[in-house]
Design a protein around this motif. Structure first.
Motif, PDB file in Angstrom:
ATOM      1  N   UNK A   7       0.838  -1.210   0.000  1.00 62.54           N
ATOM      2  CA  UNK A   7       0.000   0.000   0.000  1.00 62.54           C
ATOM      3  C   UNK A   7       0.869   1.254   0.000  1.00 62.54           C
ATOM      4  N   UNK A   8       1.972   1.213   0.739  1.00 62.16           N
ATOM      5  CA  UNK A   8       2.888   2.353   0.730  1.00 62.16           C
ATOM      6  C   UNK A   8       3.466   2.559  -0.668  1.00 62.16           C
ATOM      7  N   UNK A   9       3.906   1.478  -1.295  1.00 58.31           N
ATOM      8  CA  UNK A   9       4.468   1.591  -2.646  1.00 58.31           C
ATOM      9  C   UNK A   9       3.429   2.137  -3.622  1.00 58.31           C
ATOM     10  N   UNK A  10       2.204   1.624  -3.529  1.00 58.17           N
ATOM     11  CA  UNK A  10       1.156   2.044  -4.458  1.00 58.17           C
ATOM     12  C   UNK A  10       0.785   3.511  -4.274  1.00 58.17           C
ATOM     13  N   UNK A  11       1.000   4.020  -3.062  1.00 55.36           N
ATOM     14  CA  UNK A  11       0.705   5.434  -2.801  1.00 55.36           C
ATOM     15  C   UNK A  11       1.861   6.345  -3.203  1.00 55.36           C
ATOM     16  N   UNK A  12       2.915   5.765  -3.759  1.00 56.03           N
ATOM     17  CA  UNK A  12       4.056   6.559  -4.210  1.00 56.03           C
ATOM     18  C   UNK A  12       5.219   6.590  -3.253  1.00 56.03           C
ATOM     19  N   UNK A  13       5.093   5.897  -2.104  1.00 57.35           N
ATOM     20  CA  UNK A  13       6.181   5.859  -1.120  1.00 57.35           C
ATOM     21  C   UNK A  13       7.003   4.603  -1.403  1.00 57.35           C
ATOM     22  N   UNK A  14       7.930   4.730  -2.339  1.00 57.42           N
ATOM     23  CA  UNK A  14       8.720   3.582  -2.775  1.00 57.42           C
ATOM     24  C   UNK A  14      10.144   3.614  -2.239  1.00 57.42           C
TER      25      UNK A  14
END
Length: 250
Positions: free
Chosen positions: A20-27
């Motif tokens: 969910x973090x990655x999908x929100x742009x927090x990669x």
């Protein structure tokens, strides 16, 4: 995939929250936004990131090996690639109690070294090489190579250890090293021999047959060097399957 892309070691953050973090742009750690998670998780993540940067600066591979779940330890490879020592042993049997180690090859940062029984294979030589590695990597070394070396030479090998047999299983790759190499298209220039042939070659060397030791050493070195190629191949695929797919919501 680099350590800085990962949040899964954080208390309270599982694979689902990480995706969910990655999908929100927090990669990446630098992109973390407290608003994306609860206050408790945010505190844990910020503490993890702060300590993580300190440990990366210190080159502390052991720290990351200890905090990543066992199935995700492949993620630390990219950060420490030049400090990873790939190794493989040849023996005369399956138990150190009634068999011996004949050759041990090491491959690190482009350099390959082979230790040979009755020549330069000593406790000091093993200690010197292992001591320079921050991470060791093998194929089935956790179950075979490390216990065999420890039992044969009375040494303690407690380095962070990426066993590629288990990493390959994450991609559905099974069987021995050579079968997996064929499955993913890794070619070998060296003689196509087996572990049983390796025992035969050592016995022939003991009887004085010319060329047997050279062939055995080439075989052992090829196994070891190919481990780096295998590591690069499987971690690249896992990057796509875990990180890129996770970012895209797959």
């Amino acid at each position: 995939m680099r350590i800085e892309n990962s949040f899964i070691p954080v208390t309270g953050v599982g694979a689902g929250t990480e995706r969910k973090l990655w999908q929100s742009g927090i990669t990446h750690w630098d992109e973390f936004d407290r608003a994306a998670v609860s206050d408790r998780k945010a505190d844990n993540i910020e503490q993890f990131i702060e300590e993580g940067y300190d440990r990366l600066e210190a080159g502390d591979a052991r720290h990351f090996n200890s905090i990543f779940p066992s199935g995700e330890q492949w993620r630390i490879y990219e950060n420490f690639a030049s400090d990873v020592c790939f190794f493989d042993i040849e023996t005369t049997g399956l138990s150190h109690k009634n068999s011996v180690v004949t050759t041990v090859s090491f491959h690190q940062d482009g350099e390959t070294t082979t230790l040979i029984r009755d020549d330069n294979l000593t406790v000091d030589a093993l200690d010197n090489i292992f001591s320079e590695a921050k991470i060791i990597a093998s194929f089935n070394g956790k179950r075979f190579d490390v216990p065999f070396l420890e039992g044969s030479f009375d040494i303690d090998i407690d380095h962070p250890h990426i066993d590629l047999m288990y990493t390959c299983k994450k991609l559905g790759l099974s069987g021995g090293l050579k079968q997996i190499e064929k499955d993913i298209g890794i070619d070998r220039d060296e003689p196509d021999i087996t572990g049983r042939d390796a025992v035969r070659l050592w016995r022939e060397h003991e009887r004085g047959k010319d060329g047997s030791l050279d062939t055995l050493v080439k075989y052992n070195r090829a196994d070891t060097v190919n481990l780096e190629t295998l590591m690069q191949t499987v971690t690249s695929q896992l990057h796509k399957d875990v990180f890129e797919a996770g970012c895209n919501g797959n």
